[in-house]
Design a protein around this motif. Structure first.
Motif, mmCIF file in Angstrom:
data_model
loop_
_atom_site.group_PDB
_atom_site.id
_atom_site.type_symbol
_atom_site.label_atom_id
_atom_site.label_comp_id
_atom_site.label_asym_id
_atom_site.label_seq_id
_atom_site.Cartn_x
_atom_site.Cartn_y
_atom_site.Cartn_z
ATOM 1 N N VAL A 1 -29.199 83.646 72.211
ATOM 2 C CA VAL A 1 -28.509 84.845 72.678
ATOM 3 C C VAL A 1 -28.003 85.581 71.441
ATOM 4 N N THR A 2 -28.369 86.839 71.303
ATOM 5 C CA THR A 2 -28.023 87.610 70.113
ATOM 6 C C THR A 2 -26.983 88.680 70.431
ATOM 7 N N LEU A 3 -26.447 89.276 69.375
ATOM 8 C CA LEU A 3 -25.508 90.380 69.550
ATOM 9 C C LEU A 3 -26.164 91.546 70.274
ATOM 10 N N ARG A 4 -27.451 91.763 70.007
ATOM 11 C CA ARG A 4 -28.171 92.837 70.699
ATOM 12 C C ARG A 4 -28.232 92.557 72.202
ATOM 13 N N ASP A 5 -28.429 91.279 72.567
ATOM 14 C CA ASP A 5 -28.430 90.907 73.985
ATOM 15 C C ASP A 5 -27.086 91.245 74.622
ATOM 16 N N VAL A 6 -26.006 90.887 73.920
ATOM 17 C CA VAL A 6 -24.667 91.159 74.442
ATOM 18 C C VAL A 6 -24.472 92.660 74.641
ATOM 19 N N ALA A 7 -24.884 93.444 73.642
ATOM 20 C CA ALA A 7 -24.727 94.899 73.740
ATOM 21 C C ALA A 7 -25.545 95.474 74.890
ATOM 22 N N MET A 8 -26.777 94.989 75.060
ATOM 23 C CA MET A 8 -27.657 95.517 76.103
ATOM 24 C C MET A 8 -27.188 95.116 77.496
ATOM 25 N N LEU A 9 -26.722 93.874 77.647
ATOM 26 C CA LEU A 9 -26.338 93.368 78.966
ATOM 27 C C LEU A 9 -24.952 93.817 79.415
ATOM 28 N N THR A 10 -24.049 93.957 78.467
ATOM 29 C CA THR A 10 -22.664 94.266 78.831
ATOM 30 C C THR A 10 -22.234 95.686 78.492
ATOM 31 N N GLY A 11 -22.946 96.316 77.550
ATOM 32 C CA GLY A 11 -22.532 97.642 77.111
ATOM 33 C C GLY A 11 -21.355 97.609 76.154
ATOM 34 N N LEU A 12 -20.958 96.405 75.726
ATOM 35 C CA LEU A 12 -19.830 96.279 74.801
ATOM 36 C C LEU A 12 -20.253 96.651 73.383
ATOM 37 N N PRO A 13 -19.381 97.301 72.616
ATOM 38 C CA PRO A 13 -19.720 97.642 71.229
ATOM 39 C C PRO A 13 -19.778 96.396 70.351
ATOM 40 N N ILE A 14 -20.717 96.382 69.423
ATOM 41 C CA ILE A 14 -20.823 95.258 68.491
ATOM 42 C C ILE A 14 -20.450 95.685 67.079
ATOM 43 N N ARG A 15 -19.986 96.895 66.942
ATOM 44 C CA ARG A 15 -19.474 97.381 65.667
ATOM 45 C C ARG A 15 -18.023 97.783 65.866
ATOM 46 N N GLY A 16 -17.253 97.645 64.819
ATOM 47 C CA GLY A 16 -15.841 98.010 64.921
ATOM 48 C C GLY A 16 -14.953 96.976 64.274
ATOM 49 N N ALA A 17 -13.667 97.096 64.534
ATOM 50 C CA ALA A 17 -12.676 96.185 63.938
ATOM 51 C C ALA A 17 -12.779 94.803 64.567
ATOM 52 N N PRO A 18 -12.547 93.756 63.763
ATOM 53 C CA PRO A 18 -12.570 92.403 64.339
ATOM 54 C C PRO A 18 -11.425 92.197 65.313
ATOM 55 N N LEU A 19 -11.694 91.431 66.357
ATOM 56 C CA LEU A 19 -10.668 91.133 67.358
ATOM 57 C C LEU A 19 -9.929 89.876 66.921
ATOM 58 N N ILE A 20 -8.677 90.052 66.510
ATOM 59 C CA ILE A 20 -7.867 88.931 66.029
ATOM 60 C C ILE A 20 -6.642 88.808 66.927
ATOM 61 N N VAL A 21 -6.507 87.690 67.593
ATOM 62 C CA VAL A 21 -5.416 87.482 68.536
ATOM 63 C C VAL A 21 -4.480 86.404 68.009
#
Length: 203
Positions: free
Chosen positions: A46-66
């Motif tokens: 499963v790749t980042l491209r898969d995640v972007a295509m299936l969910t529509g979520l952005p794969i570029r941007g600021a890191p999510l740090i919680v």
């Protein structure tokens, strides 16, 4: 599994149907050493491209740090936010407890800003804790998600610049690799790891 949101006509919104046989088959073919599925015809990742295509979520941007809130911190926040002392599970915020609060029927059409934000925050619990960063916690939301939802709800009209897809992918792999153990690190990304994920996304 978490319950859906309450509907005005009664009941709750339906959750996606789960093909348990298919899910079991996929888990059996998952290899945590390589983070790939092993099928008769070969490996599948499963790749980042898969995640972007299936969910529509952005794969570029600021890191999510919680951050890691202490138990007293998130429990105190929940009590202040909803006006009721939290008496549920210590491991996380129980969605059964949230749905049991009298104010969490359907959101009134004439709701004030504070009521809208309370419902929005509960929506974020379900979206983040039950869909995007789902885990083996079952009915409760881990404290990391409570803190993340609080942050997002405090800026409801500001667009986020987070690389959501880059966070969802390793979280999903972590759940597949360890379905029997709840990992508190599922959404606690170190900057160097996220930098590597960004490097992969840009490549």
């Amino acid at each position: 599994m978490m319950a859906g949101a309450p509907m005005e006509v009664g009941g709750r919104t339906p959750l996606p149907a789960i093909d348990e046989a298919l899910l079991t088959g996929l888990v059996d073919r998952w290899r945590p050493e390589t983070h790939t599925f092993h099928f008769p015809f070969g490996e599948m990742a499963v790749t980042l491209r898969d995640v972007a295509m299936l969910t529509g979520l952005p794969i570029r941007g600021a890191p999510l740090i919680v951050s890691r809130p202490a138990r007293e911190q998130w429990k105190g926040y929940v009590a202040d936010r909803f006006g009721v002392q939290y008496d549920g599970k210590d491991a996380g915020l129980s969605m059964s407890w949230v749905h049991g609060l009298t104010q969490f029927g359907p959101c009134p059409l004439d709701a004030d800003e504070n009521t809208l934000m309370q419902h929005y925050e509960v929506y974020l619990y379900v979206l983040l804790g039950g869909i995007m960063f789902c885990n083996t916690a079952g009915d409760y939301v881990v404290p990391h998600i409570v803190w993340l939802a609080a942050h997002l709800a405090s800026h409801p009209y500001e667009p986020t610049s987070y690389s959501w897809g880059s966070a969802v992918l390793p979280a999903t792999m972590g759940v597949i690799s360890d379905l029997d153990i709840l990992s508190a690190d599922l959404v606690d990304w170190d900057p160097w790891r996220m930098a590597r994920v960004k490097e992969i996304a840009d490549g």
